[in-house]
Design an enzyme around this catalytic site. Structure first.
Site, PDB file in Angstrom:
ATOM      1  N   PRO A 272     -23.358  46.496  22.882  1.00  0.00           N
ATOM      2  CA  PRO A 272     -23.262  47.943  23.110  1.00  0.00           C
ATOM      3  C   PRO A 272     -24.087  48.753  22.112  1.00  0.00           C
ATOM      4  O   PRO A 272     -24.286  49.945  22.311  1.00  0.00           O
ATOM      5  CB  PRO A 272     -21.766  48.240  22.964  1.00  0.00           C
ATOM      6  CG  PRO A 272     -21.159  47.036  22.359  1.00  0.00           C
ATOM      7  CD  PRO A 272     -22.081  45.879  22.557  1.00  0.00           C
TER       8      PRO A 272
ATOM      9  N   GLU B  44     -15.395  40.254  18.750  1.00  0.00           N
ATOM     10  CA  GLU B  44     -15.759  41.564  18.184  1.00  0.00           C
ATOM     11  C   GLU B  44     -17.261  41.723  17.989  1.00  0.00           C
ATOM     12  O   GLU B  44     -17.765  42.811  17.790  1.00  0.00           O
ATOM     13  CB  GLU B  44     -15.046  41.766  16.837  1.00  0.00           C
ATOM     14  CG  GLU B  44     -13.569  42.019  16.960  1.00  0.00           C
ATOM     15  CD  GLU B  44     -13.230  43.143  17.932  1.00  0.00           C
ATOM     16  OE1 GLU B  44     -13.697  44.271  17.692  1.00  0.00           O
ATOM     17  OE2 GLU B  44     -12.518  42.886  18.914  1.00  0.00           O
TER      18      GLU B  44
ATOM     19  N   ARG C 292     -35.748  41.864  40.626  1.00  0.00           N
ATOM     20  CA  ARG C 292     -36.243  42.686  41.746  1.00  0.00           C
ATOM     21  C   ARG C 292     -37.695  43.103  41.547  1.00  0.00           C
ATOM     22  O   ARG C 292     -38.384  43.442  42.488  1.00  0.00           O
ATOM     23  CB  ARG C 292     -35.404  43.969  41.870  1.00  0.00           C
ATOM     24  CG  ARG C 292     -33.988  43.755  42.278  1.00  0.00           C
ATOM     25  CD  ARG C 292     -33.217  45.058  42.173  1.00  0.00           C
ATOM     26  NE  ARG C 292     -33.707  46.068  43.106  1.00  0.00           N
ATOM     27  CZ  ARG C 292     -33.435  46.086  44.402  1.00  0.00           C
ATOM     28  NH1 ARG C 292     -32.667  45.157  44.916  1.00  0.00           N
ATOM     29  NH2 ARG C 292     -33.910  47.026  45.187  1.00  0.00           N
TER      30      ARG C 292
ATOM     31  N   ASP D  48     -37.440  52.298  45.491  1.00  0.00           N
ATOM     32  CA  ASP D  48     -36.142  52.347  44.817  1.00  0.00           C
ATOM     33  C   ASP D  48     -36.019  53.589  43.950  1.00  0.00           C
ATOM     34  O   ASP D  48     -37.006  54.082  43.430  1.00  0.00           O
ATOM     35  CB  ASP D  48     -35.990  51.145  43.870  1.00  0.00           C
ATOM     36  CG  ASP D  48     -35.396  49.941  44.578  1.00  0.00           C
ATOM     37  OD1 ASP D  48     -35.001  50.074  45.731  1.00  0.00           O
ATOM     38  OD2 ASP D  48     -35.350  48.876  43.936  1.00  0.00           O
TER      39      ASP D  48
HETATM   40  N1  ADE Z   1     -21.295  43.758  25.409  1.00  0.00           N
HETATM   41  C1  ADE Z   1     -20.208  44.548  25.328  1.00  0.00           C
HETATM   42  N2  ADE Z   1     -20.452  45.761  25.792  1.00  0.00           N
HETATM   43  C2  ADE Z   1     -21.753  45.778  26.208  1.00  0.00           C
HETATM   44  C3  ADE Z   1     -22.595  46.751  26.785  1.00  0.00           C
HETATM   45  N3  ADE Z   1     -22.182  47.984  27.043  1.00  0.00           N
HETATM   46  N4  ADE Z   1     -23.868  46.398  27.074  1.00  0.00           N
HETATM   47  C4  ADE Z   1     -24.313  45.152  26.799  1.00  0.00           C
HETATM   48  N5  ADE Z   1     -23.552  44.202  26.256  1.00  0.00           N
HETATM   49  C5  ADE Z   1     -22.285  44.497  25.965  1.00  0.00           C
END
Ligand code: ADE
Length: 248
Positions: free
Chosen positions: A88, A115, A153, A168
């Site tokens: 993330p 985590e 794609r 697209d």
């Molecule tokens: N792992 C946990 N959350 C994620 C996200 N939003 N994007 C990519 N990998 C992740």
């Protein structure tokens, strides 16, 4: 194009890789997607892939040893492969990123769990971190399949008809125009007349204008970067758009 996916859940990928566009692309040998079981690179009896965090705190951390071994094993086969960690905190995945990745011959996608993963593996062995959005998943696996799908794609031959990828949403920086098929009447709504006219010039113009209208309504931020011509600008102006970055 080859995608290796390092994961503790290789089975997670079985059905998405068998169905639809991805399934066909694999069958035709246009892409290879190889889930790699991280537990195969552990050395203890319990096949451990996580440990408690130094400094304390909740949750577990992916231990660096097996990850480093798995990445090294794959890089030894192809030193040009790019190592991408799904996380993330990475760069947010977009059409532009997908285009960039589709020009590579081999990527190694690393799925984090728990985590997070030991920072030293990231420092030493990861080329890029990618996020699929501002939310937290239980692991990188769903993100990896999103990346594999969107990038595949764009690999020549995968969609069969290259125009589909071009039309697209996002390929020209706009959302896609609405689609209609038979029947002509459905739940009291008719197919727009222009689409029945056979006039390809008018149809193309109508579709372009619908794409512009939808983008203005839903994602006006995209208009700032979209590739717009004089007619597009005039159409948007008539809809009340007075956007920045206007090129005359
Ligand atoms: N792992 C946990 N959350 C994620 C996200 N939003 N994007 C990519 N990998 C992740």
């Amino acid at each position: 194009m080859i995608f290796d996916i390092i994961t503790i859940f290789p089975g997670y990928f079985s059905s998405p890789l068998e169905e639809g566009v991805l399934g066909k692309a694999i069958e035709q040998g246009l892409i290879k997607v190889r889930p790699v079981n991280l537990r195969d690179f552990t050395t203890d009896r319990h096949k451990t892939t996580d440990d408690r965090p130094y400094g304390g705190g909740a949750g577990m951390v992916m231990t660096p040893g097996p990850l480093a071994k798995a990445i090294s094993f794959l890089k030894e086969r192809d030193s040009r492969a790019k190592v991408i960690l799904l996380s993330p905190r990475g760069e947010v995945f977009s059409h532009e990123v997908a285009v960039r990745l589709s020009r590579l011959s081999h990527v190694i996608l690393v799925c984090g769990r728990y985590e997070g993963i030991d920072e030293r593996v990231i420092e030493k062995m990861v080329d890029q971190e990618l996020s699929i959005g501002d939310y937290v998943l239980s692991g990188g696996e769903p993100a990896a399949i999103v990346v594999v799908d969107a990038v595949s794609r764009l690999v020549p031959g995968v969609l069969g008809c290259e125009d589909s990828a071009m039309a697209d949403s996002f390929s020209d920086g706009l959302l896609e125009y609405p689609h209609y098929t038979r029947p002509r009447q459905f739940m009291g709504l008719s197919v727009p007349e222009v689409l029945l006219s056979g006039d390809h010039g008018n149809i193309a113009r109508w579709r372009r204008q619908q794409a512009l209208r939808l983008t203005l309504e839903r994602r006006p931020d995209l208009l700032e970067k979209a590739d717009l011509d004089r007619d597009d600008w005039q159409f948007l102006k008539d809809l009340g758009y007075g956007g920045k970055g206007r090129k005359e």
